[in-house]
Design an enzyme around this catalytic site. Structure first.
Site, PDB file in Angstrom:
ATOM      1  N   SER A 124     -16.959 -30.221  35.000  1.00 34.12           N
ATOM      2  CA  SER A 124     -16.172 -29.085  34.958  1.00 34.12           C
ATOM      3  C   SER A 124     -16.896 -27.956  35.455  1.00 34.12           C
ATOM      4  O   SER A 124     -18.268 -27.734  35.081  1.00 34.12           O
ATOM      5  CB  SER A 124     -15.816 -28.936  33.297  1.00 34.12           C
ATOM      6  OG  SER A 124     -15.157 -27.973  33.334  1.00 34.12           O
ATOM      7  N   TYR A 148     -17.879 -29.062  23.865  1.00 34.01           N
ATOM      8  CA  TYR A 148     -17.472 -29.705  25.082  1.00 34.01           C
ATOM      9  C   TYR A 148     -18.049 -29.624  26.195  1.00 34.01           C
ATOM     10  O   TYR A 148     -18.376 -30.570  26.841  1.00 34.01           O
ATOM     11  CB  TYR A 148     -15.906 -29.318  25.094  1.00 34.01           C
ATOM     12  CG  TYR A 148     -15.324 -29.639  26.564  1.00 34.01           C
ATOM     13  CD1 TYR A 148     -14.991 -31.053  26.588  1.00 34.01           C
ATOM     14  CD2 TYR A 148     -15.120 -28.628  27.691  1.00 34.01           C
ATOM     15  CE1 TYR A 148     -14.448 -31.362  28.047  1.00 34.01           C
ATOM     16  CE2 TYR A 148     -14.742 -29.228  28.580  1.00 34.01           C
ATOM     17  CZ  TYR A 148     -14.372 -30.369  29.149  1.00 34.01           C
ATOM     18  OH  TYR A 148     -14.056 -30.824  30.179  1.00 34.01           O
ATOM     19  N   LYS A 152     -20.487 -32.282  28.908  1.00 34.76           N
ATOM     20  CA  LYS A 152     -20.425 -32.472  30.425  1.00 34.76           C
ATOM     21  C   LYS A 152     -21.946 -32.199  30.772  1.00 34.76           C
ATOM     22  O   LYS A 152     -22.186 -32.956  31.638  1.00 34.76           O
ATOM     23  CB  LYS A 152     -19.541 -31.448  30.882  1.00 34.76           C
ATOM     24  CG  LYS A 152     -18.012 -31.703  30.572  1.00 34.76           C
ATOM     25  CD  LYS A 152     -17.546 -33.122  31.259  1.00 34.76           C
ATOM     26  CE  LYS A 152     -15.943 -33.420  30.595  1.00 34.76           C
ATOM     27  NZ  LYS A 152     -15.638 -34.727  31.002  1.00 34.76           N
TER      28      LYS A 152
HETATM   29  P1  NAD Z   1      -6.289 -35.866  29.358  1.00 37.84           P
HETATM   30  O1  NAD Z   1      -6.720 -35.812  28.013  1.00 37.84           O
HETATM   31  O2  NAD Z   1      -4.941 -35.682  29.972  1.00 37.84           O
HETATM   32  O3  NAD Z   1      -6.866 -37.452  29.875  1.00 37.84           O
HETATM   33  C1  NAD Z   1      -7.958 -38.027  29.421  1.00 37.84           C
HETATM   34  C2  NAD Z   1      -7.767 -39.376  28.805  1.00 37.84           C
HETATM   35  O4  NAD Z   1      -8.738 -39.929  28.424  1.00 37.84           O
HETATM   36  C3  NAD Z   1      -6.692 -39.456  27.854  1.00 37.84           C
HETATM   37  O5  NAD Z   1      -5.600 -40.373  28.323  1.00 37.84           O
HETATM   38  C4  NAD Z   1      -7.211 -39.960  26.726  1.00 37.84           C
HETATM   39  O6  NAD Z   1      -6.297 -40.692  25.968  1.00 37.84           O
HETATM   40  C5  NAD Z   1      -8.401 -40.652  27.466  1.00 37.84           C
HETATM   41  N1  NAD Z   1      -9.552 -41.172  26.275  1.00 37.84           N
HETATM   42  C6  NAD Z   1     -10.337 -40.050  25.608  1.00 37.84           C
HETATM   43  N2  NAD Z   1     -11.253 -40.772  24.954  1.00 37.84           N
HETATM   44  C7  NAD Z   1     -11.145 -42.029  25.296  1.00 37.84           C
HETATM   45  C8  NAD Z   1     -11.966 -43.305  24.852  1.00 37.84           C
HETATM   46  N3  NAD Z   1     -12.939 -42.898  24.082  1.00 37.84           N
HETATM   47  N4  NAD Z   1     -11.550 -44.270  25.294  1.00 37.84           N
HETATM   48  C9  NAD Z   1     -10.448 -44.397  26.294  1.00 37.84           C
HETATM   49  N5  NAD Z   1      -9.775 -43.618  26.668  1.00 37.84           N
HETATM   50  C10 NAD Z   1      -9.981 -42.481  26.381  1.00 37.84           C
HETATM   51  O7  NAD Z   1      -7.309 -34.796  30.075  1.00 37.84           O
HETATM   52  P2  NAD Z   1      -7.440 -34.503  31.677  1.00 37.84           P
HETATM   53  O8  NAD Z   1      -6.960 -32.990  31.915  1.00 37.84           O
HETATM   54  O9  NAD Z   1      -6.621 -35.628  32.445  1.00 37.84           O
HETATM   55  O10 NAD Z   1      -9.016 -34.455  31.984  1.00 37.84           O
HETATM   56  C11 NAD Z   1      -9.560 -35.444  32.634  1.00 37.84           C
HETATM   57  C12 NAD Z   1     -11.085 -35.361  32.592  1.00 37.84           C
HETATM   58  O11 NAD Z   1     -11.390 -34.322  33.342  1.00 37.84           O
HETATM   59  C13 NAD Z   1     -11.724 -34.992  31.134  1.00 37.84           C
HETATM   60  O12 NAD Z   1     -12.987 -35.686  31.368  1.00 37.84           O
HETATM   61  C14 NAD Z   1     -11.830 -33.749  31.226  1.00 37.84           C
HETATM   62  O13 NAD Z   1     -13.123 -33.268  30.335  1.00 37.84           O
HETATM   63  C15 NAD Z   1     -12.069 -33.389  32.727  1.00 37.84           C
HETATM   64  N6  NAD Z   1     -11.692 -31.969  33.054  1.00 37.84           N
HETATM   65  C16 NAD Z   1     -10.482 -31.395  32.861  1.00 37.84           C
HETATM   66  C17 NAD Z   1     -10.169 -30.347  33.040  1.00 37.84           C
HETATM   67  C18 NAD Z   1      -8.804 -29.905  32.703  1.00 37.84           C
HETATM   68  O14 NAD Z   1      -8.708 -28.549  32.910  1.00 37.84           O
HETATM   69  N7  NAD Z   1      -7.728 -30.715  32.581  1.00 37.84           N
HETATM   70  C19 NAD Z   1     -11.212 -29.303  33.604  1.00 37.84           C
HETATM   71  C20 NAD Z   1     -12.471 -29.826  33.979  1.00 37.84           C
HETATM   72  C21 NAD Z   1     -12.735 -31.256  33.582  1.00 37.84           C
HETATM   73  C1  WQD Z   2      -7.355 -19.059  31.820  1.00 36.66           C
HETATM   74  C2  WQD Z   2      -7.356 -17.580  31.668  1.00 36.66           C
HETATM   75  C3  WQD Z   2      -7.821 -16.982  29.570  1.00 36.66           C
HETATM   76  C4  WQD Z   2      -4.363 -18.990  27.693  1.00 36.66           C
HETATM   77  C5  WQD Z   2     -10.393 -24.190  30.402  1.00 36.66           C
HETATM   78  C6  WQD Z   2     -11.793 -24.658  29.813  1.00 36.66           C
HETATM   79  C7  WQD Z   2     -12.622 -25.087  30.796  1.00 36.66           C
HETATM   80  C8  WQD Z   2     -11.754 -26.249  31.714  1.00 36.66           C
HETATM   81  C9  WQD Z   2     -10.544 -25.631  32.113  1.00 36.66           C
HETATM   82  C10 WQD Z   2     -12.287 -28.494  30.812  1.00 36.66           C
HETATM   83  C11 WQD Z   2      -8.495 -17.107  31.039  1.00 36.66           C
HETATM   84  C12 WQD Z   2      -6.444 -16.706  29.950  1.00 36.66           C
HETATM   85  C13 WQD Z   2      -5.383 -18.559  28.482  1.00 36.66           C
HETATM   86  C14 WQD Z   2      -3.707 -18.008  26.994  1.00 36.66           C
HETATM   87  C15 WQD Z   2      -4.614 -16.133  28.249  1.00 36.66           C
HETATM   88  N1  WQD Z   2     -11.447 -27.417  30.947  1.00 36.66           N
HETATM   89  N2  WQD Z   2      -5.433 -17.147  28.967  1.00 36.66           N
HETATM   90  N3  WQD Z   2      -3.636 -16.683  27.212  1.00 36.66           N
HETATM   91  O1  WQD Z   2     -10.566 -21.040  29.951  1.00 36.66           O
HETATM   92  O2  WQD Z   2     -10.683 -20.967  32.242  1.00 36.66           O
HETATM   93  O3  WQD Z   2     -10.988 -23.000  31.186  1.00 36.66           O
HETATM   94  O4  WQD Z   2      -9.887 -25.119  31.040  1.00 36.66           O
HETATM   95  O5  WQD Z   2     -13.015 -28.703  31.630  1.00 36.66           O
HETATM   96  O6  WQD Z   2     -13.678 -25.867  30.134  1.00 36.66           O
HETATM   97  O7  WQD Z   2     -12.480 -23.637  29.074  1.00 36.66           O
HETATM   98  O8  WQD Z   2      -8.823 -21.978  31.259  1.00 36.66           O
HETATM   99  O9  WQD Z   2      -6.250 -21.912  31.216  1.00 36.66           O
HETATM  100  O10 WQD Z   2      -7.374 -21.594  28.998  1.00 36.66           O
HETATM  101  O11 WQD Z   2      -7.644 -19.647  30.606  1.00 36.66           O
HETATM  102  O12 WQD Z   2      -4.746 -15.073  28.315  1.00 36.66           O
HETATM  103  O13 WQD Z   2      -2.877 -18.320  25.951  1.00 36.66           O
HETATM  104  O14 WQD Z   2      -6.070 -17.720  31.194  1.00 36.66           O
HETATM  105  O15 WQD Z   2      -8.374 -15.919  28.666  1.00 36.66           O
HETATM  106  O16 WQD Z   2      -8.617 -15.718  31.467  1.00 36.66           O
HETATM  107  P1  WQD Z   2     -10.030 -21.540  31.180  1.00 36.66           P
HETATM  108  P2  WQD Z   2      -7.327 -21.424  30.634  1.00 36.66           P
END
Ligand code: NAD
Ligand code: WQD
Length: 343
Positions: A124, A148, A152
């Site tokens: 991330s 979190y 990562k």
């Molecule tokens: P999500 O929660 O939709 O998917 C994650 C999945 O992992 C879920 O289906 C959950 O049931 C499963 N899971 C969690 N712990 C588990 C375990 N111990 N064993 C088996 N399954 C397990 O999340 P997502 O948005 O699809 O994110 C996927 C990956 O990408 C995550 O690692 C997340 O940290 C990373 N990521 C997400 C974002 C985002 O904004 N969505 C941004 C950066 C990184």
């Molecule tokens: C985007 C912008 C907020 C919600 C998060 C995690 C990051 C990654 C992606 C996993 C920011 C603003 C948001 C609201 C708002 N996940 N906002 N009102 O914070 O960039 O990233 O998700 O790895 O780790 O921190 O994403 O969508 O929460 O926010 O004003 O109700 O929207 O302040 O500027 P963010 P976000």
């Protein structure tokens, strides 16, 4: 040969399953369904017309992981499974460390036991320190600010140590920026369990009448309109990035890190305005205090992925928001309902 997708019923995982199947891969999904719904895989099958093998299994249970490797011929793993809510990670850090770190350690140990040493890992942009110039390159300073993010960052370091200890591995870290959007069929999309933490699902739930108004977390940031700037990326572009990383890792070893972002940045007000244009819905909002831990600006330099993976995000903000909106209005309560309202 099959690709194991951990977390494959989740938001990014399910979209990646679609792209894997489209690219001709056989897919096995492992998920404990702690933050997802198995219906997502039925929808993936509906979109692609192809089968997926599913195991309800937990990465904290080594026997359950081993069974998946025993019963299949896995050639590589795309590892999405993990907990991802920043606020929750501050409240229950031990659960995050245990689930994300121990889960990944277990997975890697069993991959090693079965001689499967190709891994694509979900990292991330949150691993970048807040003290960086934007755009962020893969060499920008690292430093997480919440449990979190630290899982990562620690996992990135653990995986690098693993590669250093055994150069037969091929490990790719993909640092995602802000994934939004959904498959254009509206059959799969993001389905938050609770009140959404992220901007776009919050906006779509306001638009569909589930939430009253958006709270904008601060308008006094040093940005053109005072609200935070982010690099929003369509989940399909992100999914395709995984296929490119997987293809590149075939028959080679190595340790590589890539940003997956568009290189563009949009403010909260830009997102609201564009959403209103494509949906015809007015989004009520009020400005509130900054959210603790937020930064002003975060966007990628995605050149390395372009040069080395031949990957580039293609979809613009309008199409991301259109697809988020169509998913939300066809699935008002996520996977628990499906009301087709499109023509
Ligand atoms: P999500 O929660 O939709 O998917 C994650 C999945 O992992 C879920 O289906 C959950 O049931 C499963 N899971 C969690 N712990 C588990 C375990 N111990 N064993 C088996 N399954 C397990 O999340 P997502 O948005 O699809 O994110 C996927 C990956 O990408 C995550 O690692 C997340 O940290 C990373 N990521 C997400 C974002 C985002 O904004 N969505 C941004 C950066 C990184
Ligand atoms: C985007 C912008 C907020 C919600 C998060 C995690 C990051 C990654 C992606 C996993 C920011 C603003 C948001 C609201 C708002 N996940 N906002 N009102 O914070 O960039 O990233 O998700 O790895 O780790 O921190 O994403 O969508 O929460 O926010 O004003 O109700 O929207 O302040 O500027 P963010 P976000």
């Amino acid at each position: 040969m099959q690709i194991l997708v951990t977390g494959g019923t989740g938001y990014i995982g399910s979209h990646t399953c679609v792209e894997l199947l489209k690219a001709g891969y056989e897919v096995v999904v492992l998920d404990n369904l702690s933050n997802s719904n198995l219906i997502a895989l039925d929808r993936v099958k509906e979109i692609t017309g192809k089968e997926i093998k599913f195991y309800k299994a937990d990465l904290l249970n080594k026997d359950e992981i081993s069974a998946v490797f025993h019963q299949n011929n896995i050639e590589a793993v795309i590892h999405f499974a993990g907990l991802k809510a920043v606020g929750e990670s501050n409240r229950i850090p031990l659960k995050y460390y245990q689930n994300n770190i121990t889960g990944t350690l277990n997975l890697c140990e069993i991959m090693g036991n079965f001689g499967v040493k190709r891994l694509v890992f979900s990292s991330s942009a949150t691993v970048y320190s807040r003290f960086n110039e934007n755009p962020l390159t893969e060499d920008s300073k690292l430093g997480a600010t919440n449990p979190y993010g630290r899982t990562k960052l620690m996992l990135e370091q653990i995986l690098e140590d693993l590669y250093i200890s055994d150069k037969e591995w091929n490990i790719t870290l993909l640092r995602y920026f802000n994934p939004i959007g959904a498959h254009e069929s509206t059959l799969i999309g993001e389905d938050p369990n609770d009140i959404p933490n992220n901007l776009v699902p919050y906006i779509t739930q306001v638009a569909v009448g589930k939430l009253d108004e958006l709270k904008i977390f601060g308008n006094d940031y040093p940005t053109p309109d005072g609200t935070g700037l982010r690099d929003y990326i369509h989940v399909i572009d992100l999914a395709i990035g995984h296929i490119k990383a997987l293809d590149q890792s075939k028959n080679t070893t190595g340790f590589n890190v890539y940003n997956l972002g568009t290189g563009n940045s949009y403010s909260v007000l830009d997102v609201i305005k564009t959403f209103e244009e494509i949906s015809g819905k007015k989004i009520s909002y009020k400005i509130v205090e900054r959210r603790s831990g937020d930064i002003a600006v975060c966007y990628a330099n995605p050149e390395k992925a372009f040069k080395e993976l031949n990957w580039k995000a293609e979809r613009d903000l309008k199409s991301m928001l259109r697809d988020s909106w169509n998913w939300q209005r066809n699935n008002k309560n996520g996977y628990s309902t499906y009301n087709k309202v499109l023509n």
